[in-house]
Enzyme design. Structure first.
Site, mmCIF file in Angstrom:
data_model
loop_
_atom_site.group_PDB
_atom_site.id
_atom_site.type_symbol
_atom_site.label_atom_id
_atom_site.label_comp_id
_atom_site.label_asym_id
_atom_site.label_seq_id
_atom_site.Cartn_x
_atom_site.Cartn_y
_atom_site.Cartn_z
ATOM 1 N N LYS A 1 0.855 -1.193 0.000
ATOM 2 C CA LYS A 1 0.000 0.000 0.000
ATOM 3 C C LYS A 1 0.890 1.243 0.000
ATOM 4 O O LYS A 1 1.465 1.621 1.014
ATOM 5 C CB LYS A 1 -0.918 0.022 1.235
ATOM 6 C CG LYS A 1 -2.030 1.045 1.054
ATOM 7 C CD LYS A 1 -2.212 1.925 2.249
ATOM 8 C CE LYS A 1 -1.729 3.304 2.331
ATOM 9 N NZ LYS A 1 -1.976 4.307 1.345
ATOM 10 N N GLU B 1 9.758 2.516 10.682
ATOM 11 C CA GLU B 1 10.769 3.576 10.546
ATOM 12 C C GLU B 1 10.016 4.891 10.435
ATOM 13 O O GLU B 1 9.154 5.033 9.560
ATOM 14 C CB GLU B 1 11.657 3.327 9.325
ATOM 15 C CG GLU B 1 12.652 2.194 9.529
ATOM 16 C CD GLU B 1 13.560 2.389 10.729
ATOM 17 O OE1 GLU B 1 13.755 3.543 11.164
ATOM 18 O OE2 GLU B 1 14.054 1.374 11.261
ATOM 19 N N CYS C 1 13.710 11.835 5.450
ATOM 20 C CA CYS C 1 13.687 11.535 6.887
ATOM 21 C C CYS C 1 15.037 11.818 7.514
ATOM 22 O O CYS C 1 15.132 12.107 8.698
ATOM 23 C CB CYS C 1 13.277 10.091 7.130
ATOM 24 S SG CYS C 1 14.281 8.926 6.221
ATOM 25 N N GLU D 1 9.306 17.559 14.012
ATOM 26 C CA GLU D 1 9.737 17.352 12.628
ATOM 27 C C GLU D 1 8.947 18.300 11.716
ATOM 28 O O GLU D 1 7.720 18.259 11.694
ATOM 29 C CB GLU D 1 9.472 15.903 12.212
ATOM 30 C CG GLU D 1 9.974 15.606 10.808
ATOM 31 C CD GLU D 1 9.698 14.177 10.375
ATOM 32 O OE1 GLU D 1 8.567 13.694 10.567
ATOM 33 O OE2 GLU D 1 10.619 13.532 9.830
#
Ligand code: NDP
Length: 490
Positions: A176, A251, A285, A386
């Site tokens: 997905k 992750e 990331c 973030e």
């Protein structure tokens, strides 16, 4: 302009979702350019894909690993022949500069090559038993049906570094992709179809995480989940997976810091920091979002940082001259501009940029220029959360101890870097910084596919990805005892 409707790939066939509902995606550099129509799938589509993956499991698990590897090697050469098309697909749907997209394709090829090589290793081990006339050893088996759930920022490399090791270990998959980047996912699945992967081994279902993704996570037939995405979603997936004792790797987000010591090669450091902060528009990331500078070099560093940042060319990622391209979507644009406003409100000083760009091509896409904040308190939200955009926060530290304290003051722990020529400082840093990946004199970015990739704290949980660790995640170890004494034991 007419655009194509793309289907799901289930049990070796390209099929529409059961409801027939679709959605479109657009180019972030040109919001009016529709790239294609994709299936807005439902729970039922996801359940069907899981059932088909379960049907295909026995055949693929029993295929010898070197034969599985042969399929991956074929996929590698097909991907290589479609490399330019793939790179353009990444740039047009995600926005990153073409050079970055080409690097992403190369990375996907590297991981497929690496995983295929593992087909002739797939090692267990033998060890002496404590019993006489007994042999003890281990073998590897696949987990079963595995859900692969991926984010939009690496629409090819992240699926590749999950799918290739999962396949070589004999699992069957339901993939997905992120809703905003399904085009590259479709092309990637075509590569495996053309490579001759048996029907049902790799299934693709596009559509919302809240229905498709969630169904995969809750399915009792799914035995493993490999997820990359935000910490918020990953935390929920980890909890839900644990409820049914699935093997889960997540992750997640980062807030990566570079420490710049006064003795460092400043030119090299500034180059690495600008690349880390503004390359791929800060939407990696592993992007650098904080720099902690030893006091003695601060002023000189800021001059060079602003000078070099000012030379970056901003525009459509398809333009080969461009260094910084648009953000990936309206929601990314909103998040990043909100954080920039918040930084000013919190009392940080806007030392560079801070603007959504306007005029000419900038009106067509989600353009925000490189932005630098100084006078940042380590506990401000712009220092802790973030942002995932081209926003860099700069701190001053009196020595290495204070710099490491600031570096470790966030909940994330993905990647980090120090620039210094002093070996003692470098190794003190390696052993105290709280991140899963540590760089000395190089940017916080990237990683090589034969080494483990992943984070500590809120950045990662479960086995690392890539390297031999990937094989650990995607297989179960079975311990075998053989009594060859020929007589009953006393
Ligand atoms: P999200 O967490 O929003 O989404 C990731 C994936 O999860 C998407 O496919 C999404 O689908 C799906 N999803 C959403 N909700 C659910 C749910 N309830 N159940 C199951 N699946 C769900 O992340 P983004 O796509 O926004 O990616 C950006 C994030 O990824 C950043 O935080 C970044 O740091 C992180 N990242 C981490 C990396 C690492 O290795 N540590 C590498 C790259 C990125 P949908 O798109 O339909 O919402």
């Amino acid at each position: 302009m007419a655009f194509k409707t793309h289907n799901n790939f289930i049990a070796g066939r390209w099929v529409p979702s059961m409801t027939g509902t679709t959605y479109t995606i657009t180019n972030p550099a040109r919001k009016n350019e529709v790239l294609g129509e994709f299936q807005s799938s439902t729970q039922e589509d996801a359940q069907r894909a899981v059932a088909m993956a379960a049907d295909a499991l026995k055949g693929w698990a029993e295929t010898p690993a070197p034969s599985r590897a042969a399929v991956l090697f074929r996929a590698l050469s097909i991907l290589e022949s479609r490399a330019d098309e793939m790179a353009r697909s990444i740039t047009t749907e995600e926005g990153k500069p073409l050079l970055d997209s080409q690097g992403e394709v190369k990375r996907a090829m590297n991981i497929i090559e690496y995983a295929a090589g593992e087909g002739r290793r797939m090692f267990g081990y033998t060890t002496p038993s404590e019993m006489p006339s007994t042999m003890a050893y281990t073998i590897r088996r696949p987990l079963g049906v595995v859900a692969i759930i991926t984010p939009w920022n690496f629409p090819l490399a992240i699926p590749a570094w999950k799918i290739a090791p999962a396949l070589i270990c004999g699992n069957t998959l339901v993939f997905k992709p992120a809703s905003s980047t399904p085009a590259t996912a479709v092309k990637f699945v075509e590569v495996f179809e053309e490579a001759g992967l048996p029907s049902g081994v790799l299934n693709l279902v596009t559509g919302p995480g809240s229905s498709v993704g969630n169904t995969l996570v809750e399915s009792s037939e799914v035995k493993g989940i490999s997820f990359t995405g935000s910490t918020e979603i990953g935390t929920g997936i980890y909890a839900e997976g644990a409820r049914s004792l699935k093997k889960v790797q997540c992750e997640m987000g980062g807030k990566n810091a570079v420490i710049l010591m006064a003795d460092a090669d400043l030119d090299k450091a500034v180059h690495g920091i600008v690349q880390g902060a503004f390359g791929s528009t800060g939407q990696r990331c592993t992007a650098t979002s904080r720099v902690i500078v030893e006091e003695g070099v601060y002023d000189e560093f800021m001059d060079q940082l602003i000078d070099r940042t000012g030379k970056l060319k901003i525009g459509d990622g398809l333009d080969p001259e461009v260094d910084v391209s648009p953000l990936a979507s309206q929601s990314q644009f909103d998040i990043v501009t909100d954080y920039i406003g918040m930084g000013t409100e919190e009392g940080a000083r806007l030392a560079y940029g801070g603007n959504a760009l306007a005029g000419g091509i900038y009106d067509q896409g989600y353009y925000v220029g490189p932005t630098i904040f100084t006078d940042v308190d380590p506990y401000m939200r712009i220092a802790q959360e973030e942002i995932f955009g081209p926003v860099l926060t700069v701190f001053k530290a009196k020595d290495l101890a204070e710099a490491i304290e600031i570096s470790n003051s966030v909940k994330f722990g993905l990647s980090s870097s120090i620039y210094t020529r002093d070996l003692t400082q470098a190794f003190q840093y390696v052993h105290t910084v709280e991140t899963g990946m540590v760089h000395i004199n190089s940017p916080t970015l990237g990683g090589e596919v034969h080494l483990p990739f992943g984070g500590l704290k809120s950045s990662g949980v479960g086995h690392r990805e890539q390297g031999v660790e990937a094989m650990e995640f995607f297989s179960e170890v079975i311990t075998v005892y053989v009594d060859y004494a020929g007589t009953p034991r006393q």
